[in-house]
Design an enzyme around this catalytic site. Structure first.
Site, PDB file in Angstrom:
ATOM      1  N   HIS A  72      -9.029 -17.125  13.112  1.00  0.00           N
ATOM      2  CA  HIS A  72     -10.460 -16.831  13.192  1.00  0.00           C
ATOM      3  C   HIS A  72     -11.210 -17.753  12.228  1.00  0.00           C
ATOM      4  O   HIS A  72     -11.075 -17.633  11.011  1.00  0.00           O
ATOM      5  CB  HIS A  72     -10.739 -15.382  12.803  1.00  0.00           C
ATOM      6  CG  HIS A  72     -10.152 -14.380  13.752  1.00  0.00           C
ATOM      7  ND1 HIS A  72      -9.736 -13.124  13.343  1.00  0.00           N
ATOM      8  CD2 HIS A  72      -9.923 -14.437  15.074  1.00  0.00           C
ATOM      9  CE1 HIS A  72      -9.275 -12.463  14.385  1.00  0.00           C
ATOM     10  NE2 HIS A  72      -9.378 -13.244  15.446  1.00  0.00           N
ATOM     11  N   HIS A  79      -8.607 -16.282   7.293  1.00  0.00           N
ATOM     12  CA  HIS A  79      -7.221 -16.051   6.880  1.00  0.00           C
ATOM     13  C   HIS A  79      -6.540 -15.039   7.793  1.00  0.00           C
ATOM     14  O   HIS A  79      -5.884 -14.107   7.330  1.00  0.00           O
ATOM     15  CB  HIS A  79      -7.150 -15.595   5.413  1.00  0.00           C
ATOM     16  CG  HIS A  79      -7.902 -16.485   4.479  1.00  0.00           C
ATOM     17  ND1 HIS A  79      -8.860 -16.017   3.609  1.00  0.00           N
ATOM     18  CD2 HIS A  79      -7.876 -17.838   4.311  1.00  0.00           C
ATOM     19  CE1 HIS A  79      -9.369 -17.044   2.938  1.00  0.00           C
ATOM     20  NE2 HIS A  79      -8.786 -18.147   3.338  1.00  0.00           N
ATOM     21  N   HIS A  80      -6.696 -15.263   9.098  1.00  0.00           N
ATOM     22  CA  HIS A  80      -6.077 -14.388  10.101  1.00  0.00           C
ATOM     23  C   HIS A  80      -5.190 -15.200  11.042  1.00  0.00           C
ATOM     24  O   HIS A  80      -5.396 -15.217  12.253  1.00  0.00           O
ATOM     25  CB  HIS A  80      -7.155 -13.666  10.918  1.00  0.00           C
ATOM     26  CG  HIS A  80      -8.079 -12.825  10.114  1.00  0.00           C
ATOM     27  ND1 HIS A  80      -9.323 -12.431  10.574  1.00  0.00           N
ATOM     28  CD2 HIS A  80      -7.950 -12.292   8.869  1.00  0.00           C
ATOM     29  CE1 HIS A  80      -9.925 -11.700   9.648  1.00  0.00           C
ATOM     30  NE2 HIS A  80      -9.107 -11.607   8.597  1.00  0.00           N
ATOM     31  N   PRO A  81      -4.185 -15.890  10.533  1.00  0.00           N
ATOM     32  CA  PRO A  81      -3.335 -16.708  11.410  1.00  0.00           C
ATOM     33  C   PRO A  81      -2.377 -15.834  12.207  1.00  0.00           C
ATOM     34  O   PRO A  81      -1.925 -14.785  11.730  1.00  0.00           O
ATOM     35  CB  PRO A  81      -2.582 -17.602  10.426  1.00  0.00           C
ATOM     36  CG  PRO A  81      -2.424 -16.730   9.213  1.00  0.00           C
ATOM     37  CD  PRO A  81      -3.701 -15.912   9.132  1.00  0.00           C
TER      38      PRO A  81
END
Length: 551
Positions: free
Chosen positions: A295, A468-470
């Site tokens: 994101h 920080h949503h890998p």
């Protein structure tokens, strides 16, 4: 003598802690968790919610990764913190608790994953959580993960929610229940003014069991195989190389960057890539490390005309006051994660469920703690929920301590660039509403002169950060690039599973922590051979006008 246990869990993160707790409920099996980082002990960094800004920019509990120069972001390298500590990223994240949209999970199920519909996932979301919000149809009341709601630390949060409604968006009183779309007050994994990580909620209560052991500062180098059967791991601790064997299964819970690294170092991955690094191929599985999604994020920042933002708490005196309030009673602004309100929107007609998210924050501050001005302000973070750009994770070498090659390719597609343009328009419209008028000062970033597509695209390239949503680098499914099956077992291997954000087929419409905990709960029943919880076919909101209207 080489040690052995029944279940070997690699990574004590959001899913790994859940698995450790649930699998060790059976006293007849032994469970060991291997964590590369230290214990989750600190005076305040891992406990004080507002200290998240400090942790993610430090190295003590953080893998501290960076991407390669991103070709569509003016060649900038994107900083990527990941938790390296008991609790994993749940110990360093922003503590936002969002499940995602029910249509995310129904979308997963179209890839032959018929046990991953929302009806299958809902009972596990309910099992994990304890909240007073929402209805019993959607929400859990007795789980280990206690959830609280923010929204009261500044009048700016209420003003934002009112402004969203004035702009024509609905108010949803339970964003994790029947209706995601609209503006809302944010739920968070904060309990009693303290961060509620999975280490706190799941692992710590389970550590009194004699059949559960936890190793910290244990860096896993590779999975050990006999043929294609996983039999244990090799790890490095205090400079010594050690092994531990698994009688039943090895379960990778290292996350979207580390799980594919471990697989590749073990000989599982794209054969050409492995052979180029002189790694013997155990299983040619080309999807390992591919399909990386994330994101992208832009804080749209404004000056605040009244001294009601959280800026006062960022000054030296304000920080001292906030710290004293927290240390003495776990109260005050330091007990907040600052993300106390938000919104979910569709950016244009023809989009079935929200593709844009807001995190609203009552201070104008960048991720690195810097500020556009030393004064009162606020910001709405624009986040793309389902980008079409795709990246990858690959090995730089076979050295287990060498950081991986991470390439996101953010803003690679015209769809992703268009979505940001649309999101900026709707964000400005919300902030322009009457409810924000008493507070709304000048637009600090990008600035009112940035309006043309050319200028907006340039701003997007130059300033984009990440939420920080890998996810998705070991995706679940049955196509040529799938890595695990619907039971989380690695294709072509025996006794090897992956349970973390890397197995998502597509990134969900939310911050990822809640989904990762659900994955752990659901996979625990699969691994233990239990009957899955009964599906709950509970109707959920779907905008009737989605084909013809934006709101």
């Amino acid at each position: 003598m080489v040690e052995s246990v029944d279940y070997l869990i690699v990574g004590a993160g959001s899913a790994g802690c859940v698995l450790a707790s649930r699998l060790s409920e059976n006293p007849d099996v032994t469970v060991r968790v291997m964590e590369a980082g230290p214990p989750d002990r600190s005076l305040y960094l891992l406990k004080m919610p507002a200290a998240a800004w400090i942790i993610i920019n430090g190295r003590k509990f953080n893998w501290y990764y960076h991407s390669e120069p991103e070709p569509y972001l003016d060649g900038r390298r994107i900083f990527y913190p990941r938790g390296k500590v008991l609790g994993g990223s749940s110990s360093i994240n922003g503590m936002v608790y969002l499940r995602g949209n029910p249509m995310d999970y129904d979308g997963w199920a179209t890839n032959q994953l018929n046990n991953w519909t929302f009806a299958h996932c809902l009972p596990y979301f309910k099992k994990m959580e304890k909240t007073e919000n929402g209805t019993d149809e959607f929400r859990g009341r007795e789980g280990p993960m206690e959830i609280t709601t923010g929204g009261d630390s500044s009048p700016l949060y209420q003003a934002y929610v009112e402004a969203g409604q004035q702009a024509g968006y609905p108010f949803t009183n339970d964003v994790n229940g029947y209706q995601q779309e609209g503006v809302f007050f944010m739920e968070r994994t904060v309990l009693g003014g303290v961060r509620n990580s999975t280490a706190r909620a799941y692992l710590r209560p389970a550590q009194s069991r004699t059949n559960l052991s936890v190793e910290v500062n244990a860096h896993t180098s590779r999975v050990l195989f006999e043929g294609t059967r996983a039999v244990g791991i090799e790890y490095i601790q205090n400079g010594q190389t050690k092994t531990v064997m698994a009688e039943r299964e090895v379960i990778l819970c290292g996350g979207v960057f580390n799980s594919p690294q471990i697989l590749m170092r073990s000989g599982v991955g794209n054969a050409d890539h492995l052979q180029a690094l002189n790694i013997p191929v155990v299983n040619d599985l080309p999807g390992v490390g591919e399909n990386l999604q994330d994101h992208l994020d832009w804080p749209i920042q404004y000056a605040c005309k009244q001294p009601v933002s959280l800026y006062s708490s960022t000054t030296p005196l304000g920080q001292l006051k906030a710290g004293m309030q927290w240390f003495l009673g776990k109260k005050g602004i330091a007990a907040s994660n600052l993300f106390e309100a938000g919104g979910y929107f569709r950016s244009r007609p023809g989009i079935e469920f929200p593709n844009i998210q807001h995190h609203f924050v009552a201070v104008a501050m960048n991720y690195d703690g810097s500020m556009p001005q030393k004064d009162h302000g606020f910001q709405a973070h624009i986040s793309q929920m389902r980008p079409t750009s795709r990246g990858f994770v690959r090995l730089r070498s076979s050295d287990p301590f060498e950081p991986p090659v991470i390439q996101f390719n953010h803003l690679q597609t015209e769809n992703d660039r268009l979505e940001f343009r649309e999101a900026l328009v709707l964000t400005r419209e919300i902030i322009a509403q009457e409810a924000m008028a008493p507070y709304r000062g000048r637009e600090l970033s990008p600035g009112i002169d940035v309006t043309s597509n050319t200028d907006v695209d340039a701003f997007a390239r130059a300033t984009a950060e990440t939420e920080h949503h890998p996810a998705c680098t070991n995706k679940m499914g049955y196509d040529d690039m799938a890595v695990v099956d619907k039971e989380t077992r690695v294709h072509g291997c025996e006794n090897l599973r992956i349970v973390d954000a890397s197995i998502m087929p597509q990134v969900v419409t939310a911050n990822l922590n809640a989904t990762c905990i659900m994955l752990g709960e659901k996979a625990a029943d699969m691994i233990a051979g239990k009957e899955p919880l009964e599906q709950e076919y509970t109707p959920y909101y779907r905008a009737e006008n989605w084909e013809t209207a934006q709101r």
